[in-house]
Design a protein around this motif. Structure first.
Motif, PDB file in Angstrom:
ATOM      1  N   VAL A  29      -2.476   6.267  -1.139  1.00 32.03           N
ATOM      2  CA  VAL A  29      -2.684   5.100  -0.281  1.00 32.03           C
ATOM      3  C   VAL A  29      -4.156   4.738  -0.250  1.00 32.03           C
ATOM      4  CG1 VAL A  29      -2.589   4.286   2.096  1.00 32.03           C
ATOM      5  CG2 VAL A  29      -0.666   5.529   1.128  1.00 32.03           C
TER       6      VAL A  29
ATOM      7  N   CYS B 191       2.980   0.035   7.962  1.00 30.36           N
ATOM      8  CA  CYS B 191       1.593   0.379   8.308  1.00 30.36           C
ATOM      9  C   CYS B 191       1.532   1.181   9.602  1.00 30.36           C
ATOM     10  CB  CYS B 191       0.749  -0.888   8.410  1.00 30.36           C
ATOM     11  SG  CYS B 191      -0.998  -0.535   8.406  1.00 30.36           S
TER      12      CYS B 191
ATOM     13  N   GLU C 114       4.201   3.881  -2.830  1.00 27.82           N
ATOM     14  CA  GLU C 114       4.353   5.218  -3.395  1.00 27.82           C
ATOM     15  C   GLU C 114       4.888   6.191  -2.378  1.00 27.82           C
ATOM     16  OE1 GLU C 114       0.688   4.566  -6.466  1.00 27.82           O
ATOM     17  OE2 GLU C 114       0.622   4.362  -4.298  1.00 27.82           O
ATOM     18  N   ILE C 115       4.482   6.038  -1.155  1.00 27.18           N
ATOM     19  CA  ILE C 115       4.962   6.972  -0.146  1.00 27.18           C
ATOM     20  C   ILE C 115       6.458   6.785   0.070  1.00 27.18           C
ATOM     21  CG2 ILE C 115       4.813   7.722   2.237  1.00 27.18           C
ATOM     22  CD1 ILE C 115       2.001   7.065   2.345  1.00 27.18           C
TER      23      ILE C 115
ATOM     24  N   ALA D  68      -5.669   1.175  -1.337  1.00 24.98           N
ATOM     25  CA  ALA D  68      -6.478   0.385  -0.415  1.00 24.98           C
ATOM     26  C   ALA D  68      -7.854   0.128  -1.002  1.00 24.98           C
ATOM     27  CB  ALA D  68      -6.591   1.109   0.927  1.00 24.98           C
TER      28      ALA D  68
ATOM     29  N   PHE E  85       0.827  -1.210   0.000  1.00 24.32           N
ATOM     30  CA  PHE E  85       0.000   0.000   0.000  1.00 24.32           C
ATOM     31  C   PHE E  85       0.850   1.243   0.000  1.00 24.32           C
ATOM     32  CE2 PHE E  85      -3.997  -1.752   0.088  1.00 24.32           C
ATOM     33  CZ  PHE E  85      -4.193  -2.658   1.108  1.00 24.32           C
ATOM     34  N   PHE E  86       2.010   1.122   0.595  1.00 21.41           N
ATOM     35  CA  PHE E  86       2.784   2.327   0.880  1.00 21.41           C
ATOM     36  C   PHE E  86       3.969   2.481  -0.056  1.00 21.41           C
ATOM     37  CE2 PHE E  86       0.130   2.674   4.411  1.00 21.41           C
ATOM     38  CZ  PHE E  86       0.018   1.428   4.992  1.00 21.41           C
TER      39      PHE E  86
ATOM     40  N   ARG F 129      -9.168  -0.686   6.949  1.00 18.44           N
ATOM     41  CA  ARG F 129      -8.575   0.083   8.034  1.00 18.44           C
ATOM     42  C   ARG F 129      -7.728   1.216   7.486  1.00 18.44           C
ATOM     43  NH1 ARG F 129      -4.088  -1.842  10.436  1.00 18.44           N
ATOM     44  NH2 ARG F 129      -3.357  -0.536  12.139  1.00 18.44           N
ATOM     45  N   ILE F 130      -6.957   0.895   6.500  1.00 24.75           N
ATOM     46  CA  ILE F 130      -6.094   1.926   5.923  1.00 24.75           C
ATOM     47  C   ILE F 130      -6.915   3.025   5.286  1.00 24.75           C
ATOM     48  CG2 ILE F 130      -4.445   2.336   4.055  1.00 24.75           C
ATOM     49  CD1 ILE F 130      -3.196  -0.322   4.748  1.00 24.75           C
TER      50      ILE F 130
ATOM     51  N   TYR G 232       2.782   4.531   9.031  1.00 29.56           N
ATOM     52  CA  TYR G 232       1.785   5.352   8.343  1.00 29.56           C
ATOM     53  C   TYR G 232       0.787   5.907   9.346  1.00 29.56           C
ATOM     54  CZ  TYR G 232      -2.005   6.553   5.113  1.00 29.56           C
ATOM     55  OH  TYR G 232      -3.002   7.203   4.414  1.00 29.56           O
ATOM     56  N   GLU G 233       0.408   5.094  10.286  1.00 33.84           N
ATOM     57  CA  GLU G 233      -0.584   5.547  11.263  1.00 33.84           C
ATOM     58  C   GLU G 233      -0.051   6.676  12.118  1.00 33.84           C
ATOM     59  OE1 GLU G 233      -2.818   2.620  13.563  1.00 33.84           O
ATOM     60  OE2 GLU G 233      -2.049   1.141  12.130  1.00 33.84           O
TER      61      GLU G 233
ATOM     62  N   ILE H 190      -8.150   5.251   8.066  1.00 33.83           N
ATOM     63  CA  ILE H 190      -7.049   6.060   8.595  1.00 33.83           C
ATOM     64  C   ILE H 190      -6.695   7.181   7.635  1.00 33.83           C
ATOM     65  CG2 ILE H 190      -4.598   5.990   9.159  1.00 33.83           C
ATOM     66  CD1 ILE H 190      -5.028   3.175  10.196  1.00 33.83           C
ATOM     67  N   SER H 191      -6.661   6.855   6.378  1.00 36.95           N
ATOM     68  CA  SER H 191      -6.285   7.864   5.381  1.00 36.95           C
ATOM     69  C   SER H 191      -7.278   9.009   5.368  1.00 36.95           C
ATOM     70  CB  SER H 191      -6.215   7.236   3.991  1.00 36.95           C
ATOM     71  OG  SER H 191      -5.358   6.144   3.984  1.00 36.95           O
TER      72      SER H 191
ATOM     73  N   GLU I  44      -7.455  -5.065   6.225  1.00 38.33           N
ATOM     74  CA  GLU I  44      -6.364  -4.102   6.237  1.00 38.33           C
ATOM     75  C   GLU I  44      -6.695  -2.919   5.344  1.00 38.33           C
ATOM     76  OE1 GLU I  44      -4.080  -4.447   8.235  1.00 38.33           O
ATOM     77  OE2 GLU I  44      -2.522  -3.061   7.642  1.00 38.33           O
ATOM     78  N   ALA I  45      -7.233  -3.226   4.189  1.00 36.57           N
ATOM     79  CA  ALA I  45      -7.552  -2.152   3.248  1.00 36.57           C
ATOM     80  C   ALA I  45      -8.586  -1.217   3.851  1.00 36.57           C
ATOM     81  CB  ALA I  45      -8.064  -2.739   1.940  1.00 36.57           C
TER      82      ALA I  45
END
Lengths: 446, 289
Positions: B39, A333, A282-283, B43, A279-280, B9-10, A336-337, B13-14, B6-7
């Motif tokens: 992100v 993850c 790109e970041i 997700a 997921f991350f 949740r992300i 990220y949080e 959060i985003s 997970e997706a």
């Protein structure tokens, strides 16, 4: 690999707060560190908009062991918080970057910038003042003309050294987005300022006009896919500059090609490793800093987990890739949080371009020797080092058994991060900013 | 399926980050918000792909589900509350009882959760939690966002526990929201104090997005989610629903109509599609820039 010892810890705050260094205010957080071209001066900017300049002591025969200590030279408030009434936005006074101008006379000049405004500051010493006026006495009180019986010529008398900083130019109203970089051109006449979507070229003398040289703003903002994250002029070629993007690419542009350098001359990108996709992705591929080597032959980029050295002649992939803290890859993850994944680490070259340095978490910083391929992790903390003690290399234990001196990944303090550091242009002296504290380390010689 | 958890949740959060960026000092940071929205898109893609996989599986296995009632609109909620039975797709093995953020208005009859296709035992306990939302809505309960999370095993009363029909959960939520227009602000406020009250005033106008928001009751007492998903409702309502830029090639069909707050979308299912595909807190923020 040279050993670094802690010469003297220079704490950013006055001594009264040394004891409670964890309770610093937000305004004291150092946001940029920069040596000047000779290394005599070291400037730091903080979130409160202040600039503190340190000067290296001249070597004296009386105290040879205090060779080259840095003492506070000048402190001034560079930027104040402002309010944009049109957009109802507050403009932070945090100093994003400081860049020194090469010295041309007795005064020192530096550029400092916050999100919207660049300022040129003149830092000069005043060591003498005129005394012996006729119409007023030395305190400034007006003398009664009837008491004056003879004329005298005022003479310059030495006084206590006073360092004053005056704003000579204010370059404002040129950026819609937040300025992230400034870079002085090698022609010493122009400089550029880069925000998220545009780069402007300024003449140091002219404040009411700037030229836009890069504009990546899409016609429809909803199509935005990348932003500019850093930009720098080539150290020797005054027509060349690079800018990095949030997509992990670097573009090299030649100002001779066109007035608007939207079309790059070179495009540096490393193909993504599909096995590392998450997921991350790109970041963590977003480049947070780009720096040319002193020679001008190479450039270095920093993304979240790695530092890469590029040869300007090879666009397809970097020359060298160094893992800074790859053990964080599995923790993206949580990072990220807690927003740590957005931290923008900087990277620096040493004077000979043989060693590169960058920061990490837990007040660790890493050095990579490009020739020997050895690397070291050091820690900037008061507890661990005594004056003139050699810094002990640290190690992060990734898994399995943790040895005695190692620290496990889960014990890392992610609030203690080293984002900004600087390396003396010719000597092995480094300045490392750890939140609100500035550490200056020197190579142990003799 | 854990990717879906997970997706989800992300995603929440985003959205929380994007919301918080609005109140941060110094204004909206374009770079950070761009990364967060990337992100969010990733997700969402994972979430959708997981979801559609589940839907396809279910379509093959379930044939008792009622067909998707055609021509349903967002406004036709009140009457349909009682008659409709809703099933919410949810994550297998997840103890997060929040409903999934949005359901695309797909014509597939049964919007069963993946759990139904996979381990059967998981499905039944989940049904009651969904039922409770119906009950709450029927009662005109304001705290639609609360009950699903809190009442994990609460049984609904009159809803027949038959197999879930195709009717979209999101439509259910819409009805909740419609009936209790002012109250959506209160659960949001209650759950997350940081949210500014002014932000939630948009709920009534952006029904499309609010619907999606209401679909995310926070798991009260469930420590798994750090960011309350009730954020999503306010976030989506604040920022509007259009999000074409980063979606780009994915959903061109829904983009043109996906401008801010469409109160009367052509049909319920398209509305759901838009809700799901057009999370766009980003675009309005950028445009406001």
């Amino acid at each position: 690999m040279k050993c670094f010892s802690r010469y003297l810890p220079y704490l950013f705050r006055p001594p009264s707060t040394i004891l409670s260094s964890s309770c610093h205010t937000e305004a004291d957080i150092i946001s940029t560190v920069e040596f000047n071209h000779t290394g005599e001066l070291l400037a730091t900017g903080d979130k409160g908009g202040r600039v503190v300049i340190f000067q290296r002591e001249q070597e004296s025969k009386n105290q040879p062991h205090r060779r080259g200590e840095y003492n506070v030279y000048s402190t001034f408030q560079s930027h104040e918080p402002e309010f944009d009434y049109l957009k109802s936005l507050e403009i932070e006074e945090k100093i994003n970057k400081i860049r020194w101008l090469p010295q041309q006379n007795a005064a020192y000049f530096l550029l400092s910038t916050n999100d919207k405004t660049v300022k040129l500051w003149k830092v000069s010493e005043r060591g003498r003042r005129p005394e012996g006026y006729n119409l007023k006495d030395d305190d400034g009180r007006i003398r009664d003309p009837s008491t004056i019986t003879m004329l005298r010529v005022p003479v310059l008398q030495p006084m206590d050294l006073m360092v004053e900083a005056t704003p000579r130019r204010v370059f404002s109203n040129a950026h819609t987005y937040h300025i992230n970089s400034i870079s002085v051109n090698s022609d010493y006449e122009t400089y550029m300022s880069a925000d998220d979507l545009r780069i402007n070229l300024w003449n140091l003398e002219i404040t009411n006009r700037s030229f836009n040289i890069v504009d990546i703003k899409p016609a429809n903002m909803e199509e935005l896919t990348e932003v500019i994250t850093a930009a720098e002029f080539h150290p020797n070629q005054c027509n060349t500059f690079v800018y990095s993007s949030s997509k992990g690419t670097i573009r090299l542009c030649d100002m001779r090609a066109a007035a608007l350098c939207d079309k790059h001359s070179k495009f540096f990108e490393e193909p993504e490793d599909p096995s590392n996709r998450s997921f991350f992705s790109e970041i963590i591929s977003s480049i947070s800093d780009v720096k040319f080597s002193h020679s001008g032959r190479y450039m270095m980029t920093r993304d979240y987990l790695t530092v890469k050295v590029w040869d300007l002649n090879m666009e397809s992939r970097p020359l060298e890739t160094y893992q800074v803290h790859d053990y964080l890859r599995s923790k993206l993850c949580s990072l990220y949080e807690n927003d740590c994944i957005f931290d923008k680490f900087e990277c620096v070259w040493n004077g000979s371009d043989s060693v590169i340095m960058t920061g990490s978490y837990n007040n660790f910083f890493r050095m990579f020797d490009r020739n020997t391929k050895r690397d070291v992790t050091l820690e900037a903390s008061r507890e661990n080092s005594k004056p003139r003690a050699i810094l002990k290399p640290r190690k992060v234990c990734v898994g399995g058994k943790r040895r005695k001196d190692e620290i496990s990944v889960d014990s890392l303090d992610f609030s203690k991060k080293i984002l900004h550091s600087a390396w003396h242009p010719s000597e092995n002296i480094i300045a490392v900013a750890a939140t609100n504290n500035l550490y200056i380390f020197q190579d142990k010689v003799n | 399926m854990e990717f879906k958890v997970e997706a989800h949740r992300i995603m929440s959060i985003s959205l929380g980050k994007i919301y918080n960026s609005r109140v941060q000092r110094g204004g909206i940071k374009l770079h950070k918000n761009l990364l967060v929205s990337l992100v969010l898109r990733s997700a969402r893609q994972v979430y959708l792909s997981d979801y559609y996989q589940g839907v396809c599986l279910n379509a093959q296995t379930m044939d008792t589900a009622q067909p998707w009632p055609p021509g349903e609109t967002m406004d036709s909620e009140l009457d349909e509350n009682d008659s409709r039975e809703h099933e919410l797709p949810h994550e297998v093995g997840s103890d997060v009882r929040t409903s999934t953020p949005e359901r695309p208005g797909s014509p597939v009859p049964a919007l069963l959760n993946d759990a139904v296709a996979a381990p059967q035992p998981v499905a039944p306990p989940q049904l009651p939690s969904r039922r409770c939302s119906n009950a709450a809505a029927r009662e005109g309960e304001a705290n639609a966002t609360r009950e699903c999370g809190a009442l994990g095993g609460v049984e609904s009363d009159s809803d027949t526990p038959s197999n879930p029909p195709a009717a979209s959960f999101c439509r259910k939520r819409r009805s909740c929201e419609k009936m209790t227009t002012p109250p959506p602000e209160s659960p949001l406020k209650k759950i997350k104090q940081q949210q500014q009250p002014t932000a939630t005033t948009n709920t009534t106008t952006t029904t499309t997005t609010t619907t999606a928001a209401q679909e995310l009751p926070p798991p009260v007492g469930d420590g798994e989610e750090e960011m309350d998903t009730s954020n999503v409702s306010s976030l989506i309502s604040i920022f509007g629903s259009s999000f074409s830029g980063l979606l780009g090639k994915e959903s061109p069909a829904s983009e043109p109509g996906a401008e801010d707050s469409e109160p009367d979308p052509p049909s319920g299912q398209i509305c759901c599609e838009q809700v799901l595909k057009n999370i766009a807190p980003w675009s309005t923020a950028i445009v406001a820039f």
